[in-house]
Design a protein around this motif. Structure first.
Motif, PDB file in Angstrom:
ATOM      1  N   PRO A 150     -64.744  81.371  38.820  1.00 38.97           N
ATOM      2  CA  PRO A 150     -65.646  80.638  39.712  1.00 38.97           C
ATOM      3  C   PRO A 150     -65.209  80.661  41.173  1.00 38.97           C
ATOM      4  O   PRO A 150     -66.047  80.502  42.069  1.00 38.97           O
ATOM      5  CB  PRO A 150     -65.644  79.215  39.143  1.00 38.97           C
ATOM      6  N   ARG A 152     -64.718  82.946  43.057  1.00 39.81           N
ATOM      7  CA  ARG A 152     -65.331  83.993  43.863  1.00 39.81           C
ATOM      8  C   ARG A 152     -66.560  83.493  44.628  1.00 39.81           C
ATOM      9  O   ARG A 152     -67.038  84.156  45.556  1.00 39.81           O
ATOM     10  CB  ARG A 152     -65.685  85.195  43.007  1.00 39.81           C
ATOM     11  N   TYR A 153     -67.078  82.329  44.244  1.00 41.02           N
ATOM     12  CA  TYR A 153     -68.235  81.766  44.943  1.00 41.02           C
ATOM     13  C   TYR A 153     -67.854  80.877  46.125  1.00 41.02           C
ATOM     14  O   TYR A 153     -68.730  80.438  46.867  1.00 41.02           O
ATOM     15  CB  TYR A 153     -69.085  80.947  43.964  1.00 41.02           C
ATOM     16  N   CYS A 170     -72.112  79.072  34.149  1.00 44.20           N
ATOM     17  CA  CYS A 170     -72.218  80.463  33.730  1.00 44.20           C
ATOM     18  C   CYS A 170     -73.440  80.738  32.859  1.00 44.20           C
ATOM     19  O   CYS A 170     -74.036  81.818  32.947  1.00 44.20           O
ATOM     20  CB  CYS A 170     -70.939  80.906  33.031  1.00 44.20           C
ATOM     21  N   ILE A 208     -67.752  76.712  32.689  1.00 43.97           N
ATOM     22  CA  ILE A 208     -67.155  77.983  33.086  1.00 43.97           C
ATOM     23  C   ILE A 208     -67.042  78.939  31.899  1.00 43.97           C
ATOM     24  O   ILE A 208     -66.701  80.106  32.080  1.00 43.97           O
ATOM     25  CB  ILE A 208     -65.772  77.773  33.738  1.00 43.97           C
ATOM     26  N   TYR A 209     -67.317  78.457  30.682  1.00 43.92           N
ATOM     27  CA  TYR A 209     -67.401  79.306  29.499  1.00 43.92           C
ATOM     28  C   TYR A 209     -68.401  78.653  28.547  1.00 43.92           C
ATOM     29  O   TYR A 209     -68.383  77.426  28.380  1.00 43.92           O
ATOM     30  CB  TYR A 209     -66.046  79.474  28.808  1.00 43.92           C
ATOM     31  N   TYR A 228     -67.175  82.450  33.325  1.00 38.36           N
ATOM     32  CA  TYR A 228     -66.510  82.765  34.590  1.00 38.36           C
ATOM     33  C   TYR A 228     -65.012  82.825  34.266  1.00 38.36           C
ATOM     34  O   TYR A 228     -64.282  81.866  34.481  1.00 38.36           O
ATOM     35  CB  TYR A 228     -66.756  81.676  35.624  1.00 38.36           C
ATOM     36  N   ARG A 238     -66.296  92.852  35.293  1.00 39.81           N
ATOM     37  CA  ARG A 238     -66.806  91.967  34.243  1.00 39.81           C
ATOM     38  C   ARG A 238     -66.696  92.655  32.884  1.00 39.81           C
ATOM     39  O   ARG A 238     -66.464  93.868  32.809  1.00 39.81           O
ATOM     40  CB  ARG A 238     -68.261  91.608  34.514  1.00 39.81           C
TER      41      ARG A 238
END
Length: 320
Positions: A150, A152-153, A170, A208-209, A228, A238
């Motif tokens: 996460p 990366r946002y 996600c 996140i999952y 994520y 990915r």
């Protein structure tokens, strides 16, 4: 009239998908871009040699584009879509078209043919699966799509990490593509949510999952796993892994290769692309062509509402 004759504007250019659209644009076709982050908007406007705005309504007032590719935090999508509809400007807007099915339904009530970038519908991969590879009834599908962490946002789209502005994590961001694709491949009108399990991180209030199990109207089962969680590097962004079971075969797709195992036949490996990024230019071209020719988009607010209702059910099941 050519698709390159249309005056195009992009709203919300800090969204990470935006650069993927530009290979489809002719030189000078993009008339203006906007984003609340002035630095991001200015940098992109300089590259495209076009006008730059931080206020998208001012962009629409002054530029009067023929078509808009619209991006926004999910809590602002409904207002943006309804404004474009009121101005009678054709547009494509990112999924999930709001925070919940109620907001998506409000947009659909106002217009049906808002285009949604469910880009797998525009892919050679899904076309070949549907038209020539999956020849018997689908019994089960499983999709696992695990993207980077996460964090990366944080630089350009921090709103993605808040349930107030994103509505979810996600599964909301990634899972919607596979809900739609599964319905499309199986020719199923909808699906019933059986269970969901979401995992959270102490730093964010979005999942996140996530794992969900559904039963499609056709009777097929569908398992979707998103996250994520993937440790990214310069070559691998990915994990994308599919498994499809039919009445006469078992098919797995990963790393640009489909292994097809059918009863009574030798196993075969078929090159099929697993990177959705390459389909955004194709989506953009097809969307503009649909616009000038008055065709219904392959995925519209109609399909988005079906997916959004299922997503809401998945989110609700995760609370139990």
């Amino acid at each position: 009239m050519s698709i390159h004759d249309l005056k195009v504007a992009f709203i919300g250019v800090s969204h990470w998908h935006v650069p993927l659209y530009f290979p489809a644009m002719a030189k000078g076709q993009v008339q203006a871009v906007s984003d609340p982050d002035e630095n991001i908007a200015k940098k992109l406007a300089s590259q495209l040699n076009c006008k730059c705005y931080t206020d998208w309504q001012k962009l629409l007032d002054e530029v009067k584009p023929d078509f808009v590719f619209a991006f926004a935090p999910h809590n602002q999508m409904k207002a943006l879509a309804l404004n474009l509809i009121a101005r009678k400007i054709p547009f494509a807007i990112e999924k999930p078209l709001g925070l919940n099915a109620g907001e998506a339904a409000e947009v659909l009530k106002a217009v049906e043919d808002a285009t949604i970038p469910f880009v797998w519908r525009y892919s050679d991969t899904v076309a070949r699966l549907k038209e020539s590879i999956l020849k018997t009834k689908i019994l089960h599908m499983q999709y696992r799509f695990i993207a980077g962490p996460p964090s990366r946002y944080l630089e350009s789209s921090k709103w993605m990490l808040s349930s107030a502005t994103a509505g979810g994590g996600c599964m909301t961001n990634l899972g919607v593509h596979f809900i739609d694709m599964a319905l499309y491949l199986a020719d199923s009108p909808s699906a019933k949510v059986l269970s969901s399990v979401y995992q959270y991180n102490k730093d964010y209030d979005i999942e996140i999952y996530a794992s969900s199990l559904l039963k499609m109207d056709t009777g097929a089962s569908l398992a979707i796993e998103t996250g994520y969680a993937y440790p990214m590097d310069s070559e691998n962004k990915r994990e994308n892994h599919w498994c499809i079971v039919t009445e006469d075969g078992y098919y797995t797709l990963a790393n640009n290769c489909l292994e097809a195992r059918e009863f009574g036949k030798d196993a075969v490996n078929i090159p099929l692309n697993t990177d959705s990024d390459v389909y955004y230019p194709k989506f953009a071209e097809a969307t503009l062509d649909d616009c000038i020719n008055g065709r219904r988009p392959r995925a519209s607010a109609v399909e988005m509402l079906v997916v959004r209702k299922i997503l809401d059910g998945m989110n609700e099941a995760a609370k139990c």
